[in-house]
Design an enzyme around this catalytic site. Sequence first.
Site, PDB file in Angstrom:
ATOM      1  N   ASP A 112     101.103  60.429  -5.080  1.00  0.00           N
ATOM      2  CA  ASP A 112     100.161  60.301  -3.965  1.00  0.00           C
ATOM      3  C   ASP A 112      99.170  59.161  -4.200  1.00  0.00           C
ATOM      4  O   ASP A 112      98.817  58.869  -5.335  1.00  0.00           O
ATOM      5  CB  ASP A 112      99.415  61.627  -3.777  1.00  0.00           C
ATOM      6  N   ASN A 170     105.623  64.482   6.606  1.00  0.00           N
ATOM      7  CA  ASN A 170     105.367  63.038   6.684  1.00  0.00           C
ATOM      8  C   ASN A 170     105.949  62.396   7.950  1.00  0.00           C
ATOM      9  O   ASN A 170     105.591  61.267   8.300  1.00  0.00           O
ATOM     10  CB  ASN A 170     105.886  62.301   5.436  1.00  0.00           C
TER      11      ASN A 170
HETATM   12  C1  IPE Z   1     102.536  64.675  -0.272  1.00  0.00           C
HETATM   13  O1  IPE Z   1     101.542  63.729  -0.021  1.00  0.00           O
HETATM   14  C2  IPE Z   1     103.890  64.123   0.036  1.00  0.00           C
HETATM   15  C3  IPE Z   1     104.368  63.062  -0.858  1.00  0.00           C
HETATM   16  C4  IPE Z   1     103.763  62.609  -1.921  1.00  0.00           C
HETATM   17  C5  IPE Z   1     105.658  62.502  -0.510  1.00  0.00           C
HETATM   18  P1  IPE Z   1     100.748  63.658   1.368  1.00  0.00           P
HETATM   19  O2  IPE Z   1      99.828  62.511   1.227  1.00  0.00           O
HETATM   20  O3  IPE Z   1     101.697  63.640   2.489  1.00  0.00           O
HETATM   21  O4  IPE Z   1      99.967  65.040   1.377  1.00  0.00           O
HETATM   22  P2  IPE Z   1      98.649  65.478   2.170  1.00  0.00           P
HETATM   23  O5  IPE Z   1      98.874  65.139   3.608  1.00  0.00           O
HETATM   24  O6  IPE Z   1      97.517  64.675   1.595  1.00  0.00           O
HETATM   25  O7  IPE Z   1      98.488  66.927   1.888  1.00  0.00           O
HETATM   26  C1  IPE Z   2     102.022  58.849  -1.040  1.00  0.00           C
HETATM   27  O1  IPE Z   2     100.994  58.015  -0.666  1.00  0.00           O
HETATM   28  C2  IPE Z   2     103.345  58.444  -0.448  1.00  0.00           C
HETATM   29  C3  IPE Z   2     103.829  59.341   0.631  1.00  0.00           C
HETATM   30  C4  IPE Z   2     103.234  60.401   1.058  1.00  0.00           C
HETATM   31  C5  IPE Z   2     105.064  58.979   1.246  1.00  0.00           C
HETATM   32  P1  IPE Z   2     100.174  58.212   0.683  1.00  0.00           P
HETATM   33  O2  IPE Z   2     100.789  57.362   1.741  1.00  0.00           O
HETATM   34  O3  IPE Z   2     100.037  59.647   1.017  1.00  0.00           O
HETATM   35  O4  IPE Z   2      98.774  57.600   0.247  1.00  0.00           O
HETATM   36  P2  IPE Z   2      97.342  58.157   0.638  1.00  0.00           P
HETATM   37  O5  IPE Z   2      97.289  59.596   0.247  1.00  0.00           O
HETATM   38  O6  IPE Z   2      97.173  57.957   2.112  1.00  0.00           O
HETATM   39  O7  IPE Z   2      96.413  57.306  -0.168  1.00  0.00           O
HETATM   40 MG    MG Z   3      98.661  61.077   0.529  1.00  0.00          MG
END
Ligand code: IPE
Ligand code: IPE
Ligand code: MG
Length: 252
Positions: free
Chosen positions: A22, A70
Amino acid sequence: MSAEPVATAPAKGPRHVALIMDGNGRWAQRRGLPRAVGHREGVQALRRTIKAAPELGVQCLTVFGFSTENWSRPADEVSDLMGLVRAFVGSDLNRLEAAGVRVKVLGRRTGLPEDIAAIVARAEAQTAHNDKFLLQVAFNYGGRADLADAAQLLVDRARAGEDFIVDEEALGAGLSTAGAPPVDLIVRTSGEQRLSNFLLWEAAYAEMVFQEILWPDYGPEALAEAIAQFACRQRRYGGREVIDTAYGEAAV
Ligand code: IPE
Ligand code: IPE
Ligand code: MG
């Protein structure tokens, strides 16, 4: 995988590590860059981490690449993430195969763009003979969906007239993680402290480590640090005795 170990693996280490990768968006935002750049750098971090894992004694790595939730992101971001899968498999699959890595993709195939579903099938088929290291990529994965699918499998078996008991073993066997060693350690980067629908069933007795580092900055040192934290934990599994989980002999 290089012969030079990146760090010494502690005597008591996790066999199966699951990573919630993340912070790609925030990494990019802090640099005034588009989120897509954060995702691209995230793939580099994944490469470094996959290489380091066996050197740190890990035998199985599960990474969260794309959740069932997502899909709610803007279409261009979803499309960037799909593009990265195409690029990653295209550039890394042969190398992973040669390194003895077996690739498994967790999550629903329905709903994936056709070419991605085909890429996923190819990655699994091409590495099916490998047994040195297991890489599970959770893609279009949600813990709740996986549990619902496992329950549906049991319903199908019952409808087919099979005689069985619905117990933990039967349900667990229908999950997409069936066959993998038990999850010892779940790591989430970027400072968030939640599962976000990752490995709900499998997390039952996993240790959790939350690290502040944003995913694109991740690599061997950060993984070694998470493993060092794991090595200090005492696992009891509901009993009174501490059960050591040494490499290759997880307790449950
Ligand atoms: C979890 O991260 C999913 C992945 C790392 C693929 P998100 O960024 O989607 O989770 P939330 O929305 O902060 O809970
Ligand atoms: C994790 O990074 C990757 C996926 C969830 C696919 P994010 O895109 O969630 O990054 P933040 O949480 O917005 O920084
Ligand atoms: Mg995230």
